[in-house]
Write a protein that holds these residues in place. Structure first.
Motif, PDB file in Angstrom:
ATOM      1  N   GLN A 262      30.539  46.462  37.512  1.00 17.60           N
ATOM      2  CA  GLN A 262      31.590  45.454  37.484  1.00 17.60           C
ATOM      3  C   GLN A 262      32.678  45.875  36.498  1.00 17.60           C
ATOM      4  O   GLN A 262      32.431  46.644  35.573  1.00 17.60           O
ATOM      5  CB  GLN A 262      31.019  44.093  37.082  1.00 17.60           C
ATOM      6  CG  GLN A 262      29.937  43.584  38.024  1.00 17.60           C
ATOM      7  CD  GLN A 262      29.448  42.200  37.657  1.00 17.60           C
ATOM      8  OE1 GLN A 262      29.964  41.559  36.751  1.00 17.60           O
ATOM      9  NE2 GLN A 262      28.423  41.726  38.370  1.00 17.60           N
TER      10      GLN A 262
ATOM     11  N   ILE B 123      39.753  43.320  36.132  1.00 18.59           N
ATOM     12  CA  ILE B 123      40.937  43.755  36.876  1.00 18.59           C
ATOM     13  C   ILE B 123      42.217  43.327  36.170  1.00 18.59           C
ATOM     14  O   ILE B 123      43.092  44.122  35.870  1.00 18.59           O
ATOM     15  CB  ILE B 123      40.931  43.174  38.304  1.00 18.59           C
ATOM     16  CG1 ILE B 123      39.624  43.516  39.024  1.00 18.59           C
ATOM     17  CG2 ILE B 123      42.113  43.704  39.102  1.00 18.59           C
ATOM     18  CD1 ILE B 123      39.490  42.849  40.372  1.00 18.59           C
TER      19      ILE B 123
ATOM     20  N   THR C 137      40.151  38.305  35.716  1.00 20.02           N
ATOM     21  CA  THR C 137      39.451  38.459  36.985  1.00 20.02           C
ATOM     22  C   THR C 137      38.465  39.610  36.854  1.00 20.02           C
ATOM     23  O   THR C 137      38.786  40.655  36.284  1.00 20.02           O
ATOM     24  CB  THR C 137      40.422  38.722  38.147  1.00 20.02           C
ATOM     25  OG1 THR C 137      41.277  39.829  37.808  1.00 20.02           O
ATOM     26  CG2 THR C 137      41.271  37.502  38.431  1.00 20.02           C
TER      27      THR C 137
ATOM     28  N   SER D  23      35.941  42.235  38.864  1.00 18.14           N
ATOM     29  CA  SER D  23      35.621  42.879  40.134  1.00 18.14           C
ATOM     30  C   SER D  23      34.106  42.966  40.273  1.00 18.14           C
ATOM     31  O   SER D  23      33.432  43.583  39.452  1.00 18.14           O
ATOM     32  CB  SER D  23      36.238  44.279  40.184  1.00 18.14           C
ATOM     33  OG  SER D  23      35.869  44.944  41.372  1.00 18.14           O
TER      34      SER D  23
ATOM     35  N   ASN E  66      35.419  44.851  47.036  1.00 19.75           N
ATOM     36  CA  ASN E  66      34.778  44.054  45.992  1.00 19.75           C
ATOM     37  C   ASN E  66      35.344  42.640  45.967  1.00 19.75           C
ATOM     38  O   ASN E  66      36.507  42.406  46.316  1.00 19.75           O
ATOM     39  CB  ASN E  66      34.998  44.686  44.621  1.00 19.75           C
ATOM     40  CG  ASN E  66      34.174  45.948  44.430  1.00 19.75           C
ATOM     41  OD1 ASN E  66      33.533  46.429  45.361  1.00 19.75           O
ATOM     42  ND2 ASN E  66      34.206  46.496  43.235  1.00 19.75           N
TER      43      ASN E  66
ATOM     44  N   SER F 151      36.606  39.371  43.749  1.00 20.77           N
ATOM     45  CA  SER F 151      37.338  39.219  42.492  1.00 20.77           C
ATOM     46  C   SER F 151      37.191  37.775  42.017  1.00 20.77           C
ATOM     47  O   SER F 151      37.723  36.859  42.637  1.00 20.77           O
ATOM     48  CB  SER F 151      38.825  39.564  42.684  1.00 20.77           C
ATOM     49  OG  SER F 151      39.542  39.366  41.487  1.00 20.77           O
TER      50      SER F 151
ATOM     51  N   ASN G  56      38.482  36.254  46.426  1.00 17.68           N
ATOM     52  CA  ASN G  56      39.379  37.321  45.973  1.00 17.68           C
ATOM     53  C   ASN G  56      40.546  36.677  45.234  1.00 17.68           C
ATOM     54  O   ASN G  56      41.586  36.376  45.809  1.00 17.68           O
ATOM     55  CB  ASN G  56      39.874  38.155  47.150  1.00 17.68           C
ATOM     56  CG  ASN G  56      40.721  39.326  46.710  1.00 17.68           C
ATOM     57  OD1 ASN G  56      40.668  39.748  45.554  1.00 17.68           O
ATOM     58  ND2 ASN G  56      41.526  39.860  47.611  1.00 17.68           N
TER      59      ASN G  56
ATOM     60  N   LYS H 157      43.580  36.663  42.576  1.00 20.87           N
ATOM     61  CA  LYS H 157      44.516  37.657  42.046  1.00 20.87           C
ATOM     62  C   LYS H 157      45.766  36.968  41.512  1.00 20.87           C
ATOM     63  O   LYS H 157      45.990  35.785  41.738  1.00 20.87           O
ATOM     64  CB  LYS H 157      44.890  38.675  43.119  1.00 20.87           C
ATOM     65  CG  LYS H 157      45.519  38.079  44.370  1.00 20.87           C
ATOM     66  CD  LYS H 157      45.773  39.150  45.420  1.00 20.87           C
ATOM     67  CE  LYS H 157      46.391  38.561  46.680  1.00 20.87           C
ATOM     68  NZ  LYS H 157      46.651  39.604  47.714  1.00 20.87           N
TER      69      LYS H 157
END
Length: 219
Positions: free
Chosen positions: A32, A35, A49, A51, A64, A66, A86, A88
């Motif tokens: 892991q 990010i 975040t 991964s 992966n 997030s 995910n 972001k």
């Protein structure tokens, strides 16, 4: 003699330590990493975040996940949104009470803007665009407006052709420019269809001036 024995002992202990912590092939898909990080304006928390790889031989093949976490100034870590997600483009509100992020949650077909309160509560959708994903966004300094980057919505004829099996892609033909939109930061259940600003060519990044009266546009 003592120095030699000490060196050998240190070398042996280092080798044993390395052997105990060395990676195997099965370990690699479990690694892991962080990010993105974002410090709250008041300096009390850091949102980040993480991964998380999919579980080998269990999950379907894919990128992966997030996940969203928050750690305070004493090192206490709290999971906020985890699992098959995910998350972001995390950004804090200027009062440090809310975290904004981009994601496709629940039945979303396109990436939308969400918010989640730091003191507890569920993630809530702020806004989305009609028939296209939000690529990136920037909050204005007063948190009243958003600068949004997104690709134009796909033409209906293109969708119909793809349904009929036309999947051809011709190099550098039919390229579309990413567009810039300015919208008010207000929650809405209906997907927005704002008018793009008149900026020639592909817009790749934007930043607000400190007073929020100008935008620096990278194109």
């Amino acid at each position: 003699m003592i120095k030699t024995s000490l060196a050998l002992a240190l070398g042996l202990s280092s080798s044993l330590a390395f052997a105990a912590t060395s990676l195997t092939v099965e370990d690699i898909p479990k690694i892991q990493s962080v990010i993105q990080t974002s410090i709250s304006p008041d300096g009390d928390n850091v949102a980040f975040t993480r991964s998380v790889p999919r579980e080998l031989y269990v999950d379907e093949n894919g990128a992966n996940y997030s996940e969203l976490y928050v750690v305070d100034d004493e090192g206490v870590e709290r999971p906020f949104i985890t699992g098959s997600v995910n998350i972001k483009s995390i950004q804090w509100s200027n009062d440090s009470k809310t975290i904004y992020f981009l994601a496709k949650l629940k039945d979303d077909k396109f990436t939308a803007l969400y918010q989640i309160p730091v003191d507890g509560g569920q993630a809530q959708k702020v806004l989305s665009l009609k028939d296209t994903s939000i690529s990136s966004y920037q909050l204005s300094p007063n948190n009243k407006q958003l600068a949004i980057l997104a690709m134009p919505a796909a033409d209906k004829s293109e969708k119909e052709l793809k349904k009929l099996g036309f999947m051809a892609e011709v190099y550098e033909l039919g390229l579309k420019d990413k567009q810039l939109f300015i919208v008010d930061l207000a929650k809405t259940d209906k997907p927005l269809t704002p008018t793009a600003l008149n900026v020639a060519n592909y817009v790749s990044d934007v930043n607000w001036a400190a007073k929020g009266d100008k935008l620096l546009v990278k194109t």
